[in-house]
Design a protein around this motif. Sequence first.
Motif, short mmCIF file in Angstrom:
data_model
loop_
_atom_site.label_atom_id
_atom_site.label_comp_id
_atom_site.label_asym_id
_atom_site.label_seq_id
_atom_site.Cartn_x
_atom_site.Cartn_y
_atom_site.Cartn_z
N THR A 130 0.81 -1.21 0.00
CA THR A 130 0.00 0.00 0.00
C THR A 130 0.85 1.26 0.00
OG1 THR A 130 -0.15 0.33 2.41
CG2 THR A 130 -1.62 -1.32 1.44
N GLY A 131 0.19 2.37 -0.30
CA GLY A 131 0.86 3.66 -0.32
C GLY A 131 0.14 4.60 -1.27
N PRO A 132 0.40 5.89 -1.17
CA PRO A 132 -0.23 6.85 -2.08
C PRO A 132 0.27 6.68 -3.50
CG PRO A 132 1.43 7.94 -0.74
CD PRO A 132 1.30 6.55 -0.20
N THR A 133 -0.42 7.31 -4.45
CA THR A 133 0.03 7.28 -5.83
C THR A 133 1.45 7.82 -5.94
OG1 THR A 133 -2.24 7.61 -6.60
CG2 THR A 133 -0.47 8.13 -8.15
N GLY A 134 2.28 7.10 -6.68
CA GLY A 134 3.65 7.55 -6.88
C GLY A 134 4.61 7.17 -5.77
N SER A 135 4.20 6.23 -4.92
CA SER A 135 5.06 5.84 -3.80
C SER A 135 5.93 4.62 -4.11
CB SER A 135 4.21 5.55 -2.55
OG SER A 135 3.30 4.49 -2.80
N GLY A 136 5.85 4.11 -5.33
CA GLY A 136 6.70 2.99 -5.71
C GLY A 136 6.12 1.62 -5.42
N LYS A 137 4.80 1.53 -5.23
CA LYS A 137 4.18 0.23 -4.95
C LYS A 137 4.44 -0.78 -6.08
CE LYS A 137 -0.02 1.81 -4.62
NZ LYS A 137 0.23 3.24 -4.85
N SER A 138 4.22 -0.32 -7.32
CA SER A 138 4.39 -1.22 -8.46
C SER A 138 5.83 -1.70 -8.58
CB SER A 138 3.98 -0.51 -9.76
OG SER A 138 2.60 -0.17 -9.73
#
Length: 383
Positions: A130-138
């Motif tokens: 999890t994490g906000p958009t642009g936090s490197g989850k992918s």
Amino acid sequence: MPYIDQFLSVIVEQGGSDLHIGEGQPPKMRRHGDVRPIRNEAVTRAEAAGMLSEICGAQSWELFEERGDLDFAYEMDERSRFRCNFLKQTNGYGAVFRLIPTKIATLDQLGIPPVVKRFGHLRGGLVLVTGPTGSGKSTTLAALIDYINENFSRHIVTIEEPIEFVHGNKRSIITQREVPVDCVSFPDGLKAALREDADIVLVGEMRDLETIALALTAAETGLLVFGTLHTNNARKTIDRMVDVFPTNKQAQARTMLANSLRGVLAQLLLKKADGSGRLAVNEILIASPAVSAIIREGATQKLQDVIVAGKGQGMQFMDDAIYSLLQNGSVAPHEAFMKAIDKSRFRQFLPPDEEGLGNSAGAAPEDMKRAPGDFVKAKERRR
């Protein structure tokens, strides 16, 4: 060469992460978290329509004109691949291009705690990144899938919108499906995965009730399911998973989640103190009898104590991880303060002119570039 490539090349050459195109404003790039223009001239309607329609094809452009949104992946060359989102906005056409590294970094290279590799050894259950958009989850999920691919013989099915990191088969077989090209939706892809002899399923985004319910069911049937949510920490993640269900079904959802959850990896990106880039910081929750009991009770406010007490088992509380980065000088006090959950813990490290304010609306002052230890010493002298 497509017209858009001249702007995308700047992103690649200057180490940017995103290109923003908006009709009526200059093209802009995001680099190390900050956004700045690439040129002074604004993008005209004709220029926007030409550069965007050129790379998506006539059929997709027609679909975009009809719906106002379009997601796909664009490969500029063999070394540069982008996740693209076209949108309509107040001033006309717009688009955001996210650079996707063609080489998948390892978990060690990303600085992800070694305990996360344990999630790759699981044979079933649910793991949430999890994490906000642009936090490197992918990026983190791709590294975890690559770790499994290199070390285990599994059938891994990914359901993404769009496909970002392209995985080659190593020890595992990897089937990558793109929504809506290869399957209509995330729920349809998940249902199909149950019939595809899958060992592991990666759900690119768990954003609706049906997808979350199917992911929980798949995890209960013995599949190892990786999914993503836009939440900042473990507690919010558990709450989001349950709150998406109707009130009369939340008790059942808590029971299913308590039985199937194996871990939560929450991630944020913080700017480095020297301005050279960003680094990942993680909160890690590992399932235990205590965690399962808390989920069943709906008492998620107790999770912080469990995470802090579970440090010996590899758990990590987000604020503790941020504090460690602050103490070793990796991040500046302002950055740590802004990303922390309990800001009172970090306020003492801010310069005197920012105490009580947090300087939330502006950039960090020049003197905040000093090492965190300097502020600690200054605080001790004032005391």
